[in-house]
Design a protein around this motif. Structure first.
Motif, PDB file in Angstrom:
ATOM      1  N   THR A  93     100.697   5.589 -14.059  1.00  0.00           N
ATOM      2  CA  THR A  93     100.072   6.906 -14.067  1.00  0.00           C
ATOM      3  C   THR A  93     100.006   7.454 -12.645  1.00  0.00           C
ATOM      4  O   THR A  93      99.551   6.772 -11.726  1.00  0.00           O
ATOM      5  CB  THR A  93      98.647   6.845 -14.653  1.00  0.00           C
ATOM      6  OG1 THR A  93      98.715   6.327 -15.987  1.00  0.00           O
ATOM      7  CG2 THR A  93      98.012   8.219 -14.686  1.00  0.00           C
ATOM      8  N   GLU A 112      98.562  10.664 -10.438  1.00  0.00           N
ATOM      9  CA  GLU A 112      97.656  11.814 -10.443  1.00  0.00           C
ATOM     10  C   GLU A 112      97.999  12.736  -9.276  1.00  0.00           C
ATOM     11  O   GLU A 112      98.157  12.283  -8.145  1.00  0.00           O
ATOM     12  CB  GLU A 112      96.209  11.351 -10.348  1.00  0.00           C
ATOM     13  CG  GLU A 112      95.738  10.541 -11.555  1.00  0.00           C
ATOM     14  CD  GLU A 112      94.254  10.205 -11.497  1.00  0.00           C
ATOM     15  OE1 GLU A 112      93.593  10.647 -10.520  1.00  0.00           O
ATOM     16  OE2 GLU A 112      93.767   9.513 -12.406  1.00  0.00           O
ATOM     17  N   LYS A 133     100.754  20.365 -14.330  1.00  0.00           N
ATOM     18  CA  LYS A 133     100.377  19.036 -14.793  1.00  0.00           C
ATOM     19  C   LYS A 133      99.690  18.320 -13.645  1.00  0.00           C
ATOM     20  O   LYS A 133     100.149  18.374 -12.500  1.00  0.00           O
ATOM     21  CB  LYS A 133     101.604  18.203 -15.209  1.00  0.00           C
ATOM     22  CG  LYS A 133     102.453  18.793 -16.332  1.00  0.00           C
ATOM     23  CD  LYS A 133     103.622  17.860 -16.639  1.00  0.00           C
ATOM     24  CE  LYS A 133     104.537  18.453 -17.687  1.00  0.00           C
ATOM     25  NZ  LYS A 133     105.259  19.642 -17.173  1.00  0.00           N
ATOM     26  N   THR A 134      98.601  17.660 -13.913  1.00  0.00           N
ATOM     27  CA  THR A 134      97.904  16.906 -12.860  1.00  0.00           C
ATOM     28  C   THR A 134      98.002  15.397 -13.085  1.00  0.00           C
ATOM     29  O   THR A 134      97.672  14.622 -12.196  1.00  0.00           O
ATOM     30  CB  THR A 134      96.418  17.295 -12.804  1.00  0.00           C
ATOM     31  OG1 THR A 134      95.822  17.084 -14.091  1.00  0.00           O
ATOM     32  CG2 THR A 134      96.256  18.754 -12.399  1.00  0.00           C
ATOM     33  N   VAL A 135      98.468  14.991 -14.262  1.00  0.00           N
ATOM     34  CA  VAL A 135      98.647  13.571 -14.570  1.00  0.00           C
ATOM     35  C   VAL A 135     100.047  13.357 -15.132  1.00  0.00           C
ATOM     36  O   VAL A 135     100.433  14.016 -16.106  1.00  0.00           O
ATOM     37  CB  VAL A 135      97.588  13.053 -15.560  1.00  0.00           C
ATOM     38  CG1 VAL A 135      97.855  11.574 -15.875  1.00  0.00           C
ATOM     39  CG2 VAL A 135      96.182  13.230 -15.008  1.00  0.00           C
ATOM     40  N   THR A 186     102.767  10.429 -16.580  1.00  0.00           N
ATOM     41  CA  THR A 186     102.796   9.085 -17.165  1.00  0.00           C
ATOM     42  C   THR A 186     104.226   8.616 -17.313  1.00  0.00           C
ATOM     43  O   THR A 186     105.084   9.337 -17.835  1.00  0.00           O
ATOM     44  CB  THR A 186     102.091   9.067 -18.520  1.00  0.00           C
ATOM     45  OG1 THR A 186     100.746   9.531 -18.381  1.00  0.00           O
ATOM     46  CG2 THR A 186     102.065   7.665 -19.097  1.00  0.00           C
TER      47      THR A 186
END
Length: 211
Positions: free
Chosen positions: A183, A185, A204-206, A208
């Motif tokens: 992940t 961030e 998008k801040t995260v 995966t």
């Protein structure tokens, strides 16, 4: 580089094939002249070759260059002939693409910069041993976990109040292991006093990544 002003390659060969162009800035001479331009990538140093490797893999290596994006070598020689036909392989006025590729070695090197050198030989003293700028290539190692952040151009820039923004790509140097989730961030860097500046937004801040 033709597009963003930088050369970036990775050992996994996941990024688009990067390249730059070589041309002679001098006008075609009136006297018959042939200039040979050698394009050679710096080789791995002795200290790099002593770095630890993954599973006893190949020792540290460097990058390769190519004129066609298919056949790669440690060095290539370009021929510029003042009497060659326009559009031919030796055309004096051509812009010659040089493609760059990283060697997938087993050494744990991390991100590094490799230099491509250029030299000129010619019977014409006006062109013999001319100074040509070196080119620096950023190489991402796939034997050490890291992030590859690639801007859409030389710089990522946005204009306050504009309807559109800018983009950059984020990828991993290694594929996650089976069952592993990575992940990432994203956040804006804080001001010197530790408070958030809140001047930019991300769609998008995260992020995966998994196997």
């Amino acid at each position: 580089d033709m597009f963003d002003g930088s050369l970036i390659v990775d050992e996994n060969d996941l990024l688009p094939r990067d390249f730059y162009e070589v041309s002679l800035s001098a006008a075609k001479p009136t006297a018959a002249t042939i200039a040979y331009v050698t394009v050679s990538a710096a080789r791995a140093s002795l200290s790099d070759k002593e770095l630890a490797t993954i599973g006893g893999g190949d020792p540290a290596d460097s990058i390769l260059v190519s004129t066609d994006g298919v056949n790669f070598f440690e060095a290539v020689v370009l021929t510029f002939d003042s009497e060659a036909a326009g559009g031919s392989v030796d055309d004096w006025m051509r812009n010659q693409k040089i493609y760059v590729k990283a060697v997938d070695d087993g050494a744990i090197e991390g991100e590094r910069t490799v230099v491509i050198n250029h030299s000129v030989l010619s019977d014409n003293p006006d062109f013999n041993l001319l100074d040509i700028n070196n080119v620096e290539v950023t190489v991402y190692d796939n034997d050490k976990a890291d992030l590859i952040v690639t801007p859409s151009d030389l710089n990522t820039r946005v204009v306050e109040g504009a309807a559109t923004g800018d983009t950059f790509d984020v990828s991993l140097t290694q594929q996650p292991a089976a069952g592993e989730i990575v992940t990432v961030e994203l956040s804006e860097k804080n001001l010197p006093d530790g408070t958030a500046s809140n001047e930019i937004n991300f769609d998008k801040t995260v992020l995966t990544f998994n196997a």
